[in-house]
Write a protein that holds these residues in place. Structure first.
Motif, PDB file in Angstrom:
ATOM      1  N   LEU A 141      43.856  16.977 101.312  1.00 24.71           N
ATOM      2  CA  LEU A 141      44.375  16.027 102.198  1.00 24.71           C
ATOM      3  C   LEU A 141      43.790  16.567 103.751  1.00 24.71           C
ATOM      4  O   LEU A 141      43.383  16.107 104.557  1.00 24.71           O
ATOM      5  N   ASP A 142      43.614  17.831 103.747  1.00 21.14           N
ATOM      6  CA  ASP A 142      43.226  18.631 104.970  1.00 21.14           C
ATOM      7  C   ASP A 142      41.602  18.459 105.341  1.00 21.14           C
ATOM      8  O   ASP A 142      41.291  18.664 106.249  1.00 21.14           O
ATOM      9  N   LEU A 143      41.193  18.430 104.081  1.00 22.77           N
ATOM     10  CA  LEU A 143      39.523  17.988 104.459  1.00 22.77           C
ATOM     11  C   LEU A 143      38.960  16.868 104.929  1.00 22.77           C
ATOM     12  O   LEU A 143      39.511  15.591 104.754  1.00 22.77           O
ATOM     13  N   LYS A 144      38.308  17.014 106.285  1.00 21.76           N
ATOM     14  CA  LYS A 144      37.681  16.096 106.871  1.00 21.76           C
ATOM     15  C   LYS A 144      36.214  15.919 106.402  1.00 21.76           C
ATOM     16  O   LYS A 144      35.809  16.653 106.922  1.00 21.76           O
ATOM     17  N   ASN A 145      36.160  14.816 105.973  1.00 23.15           N
ATOM     18  CA  ASN A 145      34.724  14.569 105.611  1.00 23.15           C
ATOM     19  C   ASN A 145      34.171  13.083 104.988  1.00 23.15           C
ATOM     20  O   ASN A 145      35.106  12.540 104.617  1.00 23.15           O
ATOM     21  N   GLU A 146      33.226  12.676 105.922  1.00 23.12           N
ATOM     22  CA  GLU A 146      32.965  10.979 105.655  1.00 23.12           C
ATOM     23  C   GLU A 146      33.051  10.921 104.461  1.00 23.12           C
ATOM     24  O   GLU A 146      33.425   9.667 103.834  1.00 23.12           O
ATOM     25  N   ILE A 147      32.173  11.595 103.731  1.00 23.10           N
ATOM     26  CA  ILE A 147      31.874  11.117 102.212  1.00 23.10           C
ATOM     27  C   ILE A 147      32.995  10.830 101.397  1.00 23.10           C
ATOM     28  O   ILE A 147      33.413  10.071 100.717  1.00 23.10           O
ATOM     29  N   ILE A 148      33.877  12.244 101.477  1.00 19.80           N
ATOM     30  CA  ILE A 148      35.228  12.130 100.770  1.00 19.80           C
ATOM     31  C   ILE A 148      36.075  11.034 101.404  1.00 19.80           C
ATOM     32  O   ILE A 148      36.865  10.302 100.555  1.00 19.80           O
ATOM     33  N   ASP A 149      36.377  10.865 102.773  1.00 19.54           N
ATOM     34  CA  ASP A 149      37.016   9.603 102.860  1.00 19.54           C
ATOM     35  C   ASP A 149      36.601   8.247 102.759  1.00 19.54           C
ATOM     36  O   ASP A 149      37.241   7.610 102.269  1.00 19.54           O
ATOM     37  N   ASP A 150      35.165   8.025 102.474  1.00 20.66           N
ATOM     38  CA  ASP A 150      34.789   6.784 101.862  1.00 20.66           C
ATOM     39  C   ASP A 150      35.164   6.804 100.156  1.00 20.66           C
ATOM     40  O   ASP A 150      35.550   5.749 100.028  1.00 20.66           O
ATOM     41  N   ILE A 151      35.158   7.711  99.676  1.00 17.33           N
ATOM     42  CA  ILE A 151      35.624   7.897  98.190  1.00 17.33           C
ATOM     43  C   ILE A 151      36.997   7.375  98.260  1.00 17.33           C
ATOM     44  O   ILE A 151      37.540   6.797  97.214  1.00 17.33           O
ATOM     45  N   ARG A 152      37.869   8.320  98.991  1.00 14.41           N
ATOM     46  CA  ARG A 152      39.308   8.027  99.043  1.00 14.41           C
ATOM     47  C   ARG A 152      39.713   6.427  99.196  1.00 14.41           C
ATOM     48  O   ARG A 152      40.269   5.896  98.593  1.00 14.41           O
ATOM     49  N   ASN A 153      38.706   5.897 100.258  1.00 12.89           N
ATOM     50  CA  ASN A 153      38.903   4.360 100.407  1.00 12.89           C
ATOM     51  C   ASN A 153      38.387   3.486  99.357  1.00 12.89           C
ATOM     52  O   ASN A 153      39.422   2.689  99.059  1.00 12.89           O
ATOM     53  N   LYS A 154      37.507   3.942  98.551  1.00 13.60           N
ATOM     54  CA  LYS A 154      37.209   3.136  97.381  1.00 13.60           C
ATOM     55  C   LYS A 154      37.858   3.327  96.354  1.00 13.60           C
ATOM     56  O   LYS A 154      38.421   2.462  95.614  1.00 13.60           O
ATOM     57  N   VAL A 155      38.629   4.698  96.170  1.00 15.18           N
ATOM     58  CA  VAL A 155      39.748   4.716  94.914  1.00 15.18           C
ATOM     59  C   VAL A 155      41.072   3.870  95.283  1.00 15.18           C
ATOM     60  O   VAL A 155      41.456   3.463  94.676  1.00 15.18           O
ATOM     61  N   ALA A 156      41.241   4.054  96.635  1.00 14.23           N
ATOM     62  CA  ALA A 156      42.653   3.362  97.099  1.00 14.23           C
ATOM     63  C   ALA A 156      42.317   1.758  96.847  1.00 14.23           C
ATOM     64  O   ALA A 156      43.480   0.936  96.788  1.00 14.23           O
ATOM     65  N   ALA A 157      41.110   1.388  97.095  1.00 16.97           N
ATOM     66  CA  ALA A 157      40.929  -0.202  97.101  1.00 16.97           C
ATOM     67  C   ALA A 157      41.008  -0.636  95.621  1.00 16.97           C
ATOM     68  O   ALA A 157      41.710  -1.664  95.327  1.00 16.97           O
ATOM     69  N   LYS A 158      40.803   0.424  94.739  1.00 11.98           N
ATOM     70  CA  LYS A 158      40.975   0.045  93.301  1.00 11.98           C
ATOM     71  C   LYS A 158      42.511  -0.047  92.727  1.00 11.98           C
ATOM     72  O   LYS A 158      42.968  -0.451  91.849  1.00 11.98           O
ATOM     73  N   GLY A 159      43.333   0.585  93.651  1.00  9.02           N
ATOM     74  CA  GLY A 159      44.869   0.504  93.526  1.00  9.02           C
ATOM     75  C   GLY A 159      45.333   1.496  92.578  1.00  9.02           C
ATOM     76  O   GLY A 159      46.421   1.319  91.847  1.00  9.02           O
ATOM     77  N   LYS A 160      44.570   2.590  92.099  1.00 10.35           N
ATOM     78  CA  LYS A 160      44.604   3.498  91.147  1.00 10.35           C
ATOM     79  C   LYS A 160      44.122   4.566  91.181  1.00 10.35           C
ATOM     80  O   LYS A 160      42.900   4.615  91.883  1.00 10.35           O
ATOM     81  N   ILE A 161      44.378   5.780  90.476  1.00  5.93           N
ATOM     82  CA  ILE A 161      43.614   7.053  90.551  1.00  5.93           C
ATOM     83  C   ILE A 161      42.645   6.992  89.474  1.00  5.93           C
ATOM     84  O   ILE A 161      43.107   6.498  88.263  1.00  5.93           O
ATOM     85  N   ILE A 162      41.389   7.246  89.365  1.00  2.14           N
ATOM     86  CA  ILE A 162      40.412   7.064  88.569  1.00  2.14           C
ATOM     87  C   ILE A 162      39.855   8.449  88.294  1.00  2.14           C
ATOM     88  O   ILE A 162      40.178   9.393  89.015  1.00  2.14           O
TER      89      ILE A 162
END
Length: 94
Positions: free
Chosen positions: A73-94
């Motif tokens: 969570l300390d890592l700030k990276n646009e690509i990782i943030d986008d992936i985190r948002n997509k995972v969160a939108a799915k509502g589960k850990i994939i």
């Protein structure tokens, strides 16, 4: 990311039992000399990368690298943030 079209591997992601992140995000896969490289992002330096002696090895390494970055969570990276948002939108850990 710009890669010579002759180096890009036309990989059938449905043929193999691959990690879910690989199937969902389908990183670009190409061959550079004797190794395979999987990347998601604008370039090898800022993107998520994986390397291997086979396409599957590169994709597994890519998945491992993504997982280690996505949970940092300390890592700030646009690509990782986008992936985190997509995972969160799915509502589960994939």
């Amino acid at each position: 990311m710009t890669v010579d079209k002759g180096k890009i591997i036309d990989f059938d992601f449905s043929r193999f039992r691959l990690p879910t992140y690989v199937i969902v995000f389908k990183p670009l896969l190409f061959q550079e000399r004797s190794r395979y490289i999987a990347v998601l992002g604008p370039d090898l330096e800022s993107g998520i990368t994986g390397y291997g002696e086979t396409p599957e090895d590169a994709l597994i390494n890519w998945n491992d690298n993504l997982r280690s970055q996505i949970y940092n969570l300390d890592l700030k990276n646009e690509i990782i943030d986008d992936i985190r948002n997509k995972v969160a939108a799915k509502g589960k850990i994939i």
